[in-house]
Design a protein around this motif. Structure first.
Motif, PDB file in Angstrom:
ATOM      1  N   GLU A  14       0.843  -1.198   0.000  1.00  0.00           N
ATOM      2  CA  GLU A  14       0.000   0.000   0.000  1.00  0.00           C
ATOM      3  C   GLU A  14       0.873   1.241   0.000  1.00  0.00           C
ATOM      4  OE1 GLU A  14      -4.050   1.192   2.344  1.00  0.00           O
ATOM      5  OE2 GLU A  14      -2.357   0.592   3.585  1.00  0.00           O
ATOM      6  N   ALA A  15       0.536   2.203  -0.862  1.00  0.00           N
ATOM      7  CA  ALA A  15       1.275   3.467  -0.887  1.00  0.00           C
ATOM      8  C   ALA A  15       1.031   4.233   0.401  1.00  0.00           C
ATOM      9  CB  ALA A  15       0.845   4.298  -2.090  1.00  0.00           C
ATOM     10  N   GLN A  16       2.089   4.839   0.913  1.00  0.00           N
ATOM     11  CA  GLN A  16       2.029   5.600   2.150  1.00  0.00           C
ATOM     12  C   GLN A  16       2.318   7.078   1.892  1.00  0.00           C
ATOM     13  OE1 GLN A  16       1.330   4.149   5.309  1.00  0.00           O
ATOM     14  NE2 GLN A  16       0.752   2.446   3.958  1.00  0.00           N
ATOM     15  N   ALA A  17       1.730   7.932   2.719  1.00  0.00           N
ATOM     16  CA  ALA A  17       1.978   9.366   2.610  1.00  0.00           C
ATOM     17  C   ALA A  17       3.470   9.645   2.766  1.00  0.00           C
ATOM     18  CB  ALA A  17       1.179  10.122   3.655  1.00  0.00           C
ATOM     19  N   GLN A  18       3.939  10.629   2.052  1.00  0.00           N
ATOM     20  CA  GLN A  18       5.372  10.910   2.010  1.00  0.00           C
ATOM     21  C   GLN A  18       5.916  11.419   3.337  1.00  0.00           C
ATOM     22  OE1 GLN A  18       6.496  13.978  -0.806  1.00  0.00           O
ATOM     23  NE2 GLN A  18       8.392  12.923  -1.295  1.00  0.00           N
ATOM     24  N   SER A  19       5.141  12.223   4.060  1.00  0.00           N
ATOM     25  CA  SER A  19       5.688  12.919   5.229  1.00  0.00           C
ATOM     26  C   SER A  19       4.885  12.696   6.500  1.00  0.00           C
ATOM     27  CB  SER A  19       5.769  14.426   4.941  1.00  0.00           C
ATOM     28  OG  SER A  19       6.566  14.690   3.803  1.00  0.00           O
ATOM     29  N   VAL A  20       3.943  11.732   6.505  1.00  0.00           N
ATOM     30  CA  VAL A  20       3.109  11.472   7.677  1.00  0.00           C
ATOM     31  C   VAL A  20       3.168   9.986   7.999  1.00  0.00           C
ATOM     32  CG1 VAL A  20       0.828  11.707   8.715  1.00  0.00           C
ATOM     33  CG2 VAL A  20       1.576  13.346   6.979  1.00  0.00           C
ATOM     34  N   SER A  21       3.455   9.635   9.245  1.00  0.00           N
ATOM     35  CA  SER A  21       3.569   8.235   9.636  1.00  0.00           C
ATOM     36  C   SER A  21       2.216   7.528   9.577  1.00  0.00           C
ATOM     37  CB  SER A  21       4.124   8.132  11.067  1.00  0.00           C
ATOM     38  OG  SER A  21       5.414   8.692  11.160  1.00  0.00           O
ATOM     39  N   ASN A  22       2.252   6.253   9.211  1.00  0.00           N
ATOM     40  CA  ASN A  22       1.082   5.363   9.300  1.00  0.00           C
ATOM     41  C   ASN A  22      -0.141   5.923   8.595  1.00  0.00           C
ATOM     42  OD1 ASN A  22       2.744   3.781  10.934  1.00  0.00           O
ATOM     43  ND2 ASN A  22       2.006   4.761  12.798  1.00  0.00           N
ATOM     44  N   THR A  23       0.068   6.512   7.415  1.00  0.00           N
ATOM     45  CA  THR A  23      -1.044   7.132   6.692  1.00  0.00           C
ATOM     46  C   THR A  23      -1.013   6.703   5.227  1.00  0.00           C
ATOM     47  OG1 THR A  23      -0.949   9.061   8.157  1.00  0.00           O
ATOM     48  CG2 THR A  23      -2.156   9.302   6.086  1.00  0.00           C
ATOM     49  N   PRO A  24      -1.977   5.882   4.799  1.00  0.00           N
ATOM     50  CA  PRO A  24      -2.030   5.491   3.389  1.00  0.00           C
ATOM     51  C   PRO A  24      -2.266   6.698   2.487  1.00  0.00           C
ATOM     52  CG  PRO A  24      -3.402   4.049   4.728  1.00  0.00           C
ATOM     53  CD  PRO A  24      -3.009   5.204   5.607  1.00  0.00           C
ATOM     54  N   ASP A  25      -1.770   6.606   1.257  1.00  0.00           N
ATOM     55  CA  ASP A  25      -1.979   7.648   0.257  1.00  0.00           C
ATOM     56  C   ASP A  25      -2.814   7.060  -0.878  1.00  0.00           C
ATOM     57  OD1 ASP A  25      -1.949   9.603  -1.648  1.00  0.00           O
ATOM     58  OD2 ASP A  25       0.203   9.987  -1.556  1.00  0.00           O
ATOM     59  N   PRO A  26      -4.132   7.232  -0.835  1.00  0.00           N
ATOM     60  CA  PRO A  26      -4.998   6.632  -1.861  1.00  0.00           C
ATOM     61  C   PRO A  26      -4.914   7.322  -3.211  1.00  0.00           C
ATOM     62  CG  PRO A  26      -6.295   7.987  -0.373  1.00  0.00           C
ATOM     63  CD  PRO A  26      -4.904   7.965   0.184  1.00  0.00           C
TER      64      PRO A  26
END
Length: 228
Positions: free
Chosen positions: A123-135
């Motif tokens: 799953e893609a993750q946000a670039q600058s925020v922990s534990n946050t998927p990037d939909p």
């Protein structure tokens, strides 16, 4: 999921990339030193929790018009054997200490996780925020799954981008090869190769910000059955 530490990196990412980018065959030459700004990207997790994986977009404003580049990188706590030619730099991280930063197309952990993302197993993750998927990061894949991937077996860059050859050793018999073509110069609205005619198996698309703050999307990587 990866933890994003709010701390310092010395030299900074842009300071690391400024001397490295002009040495790459896909870099658009200018008469000045690169003037870099990070304008987008995303992350993938290393299942072992050892390697940081980032797909970074930076814009260079040193030429007549801004150019946006896709730069996959990995962050390691120790050198990667056999990857000296892919080393970008060794900055000091405020929490983790010295890090070895590599052109991620040469790193087997990034390649493995990118293939997993193509197939929906990561799953893609946000670039600058922990534990946050990037939909907002989209992926497409068709055909049989790929597993037991060994690679990258070869990495070649040109003005078109970077081709990463991979194969499978599942069951003891090599299969493939497959090629991941990593886009380097990002073009808004770039057309995705049609499956079949070009042997394209899948692609990854994501967004970044233009110089005036406008949002763009383009193709970050395409997976082919063989060399495109």
């Amino acid at each position: 999921m990866a933890v994003i530490h709010k701390t310092t990196l010395s030299p900074t990412k842009m300071e690391l990339l400024a001397p490295w980018l002009p040495t790459q065959p896909w870099y658009v030459r200018t008469e000045r030193e690169p003037e870099l700004t990070r304008v987008g990207g995303f992350r993938l997790d290393d299942p072992q929790g050892e390697v940081g994986i980032e797909f970074m977009v930076v814009t260079d404003a040193s030429g007549d018009r801004p150019v946006s580049y896709h730069v996959p990188v990995t962050y390691r706590g120790a050198p990667l054997d056999g990857a000296e030619q892919a080393l970008i730099g060794t900055p000091e991280h405020g929490v983790l200490g010295q890090r070895w930063v590599y052109d991620g197309t040469h790193d087997p952990v990034l390649v493995s996780q990118l293939l997993a993302f193509f197939q929906g197993r990561a799953e893609a993750q946000a670039q600058s925020v922990s534990n946050t998927p990037d939909p907002t990061v989209a992926r497409h894949f068709s055909g049989a799954g790929l597993s037991g991937v060994a690679g990258p077996s070869a990495v070649a860059s040109g003005s078109y981008g970077t081709d990463v050859a991979v194969g499978s050793t599942e069951g003891g018999d090599p299969a493939g090869p497959w090629t991941i073509r990593v886009s380097r110069l990002l073009r808004p609205g770039q057309q995705v190769p049609e499956p079949g005619a070009t042997k394209a198996r899948g692609h990854v698309a994501a967004g970044w910000r233009g110089p005036d703050g406008e949002e763009h999307r383009g193709v970050f990587a395409v997976l082919y059955d063989a060399a495109p």
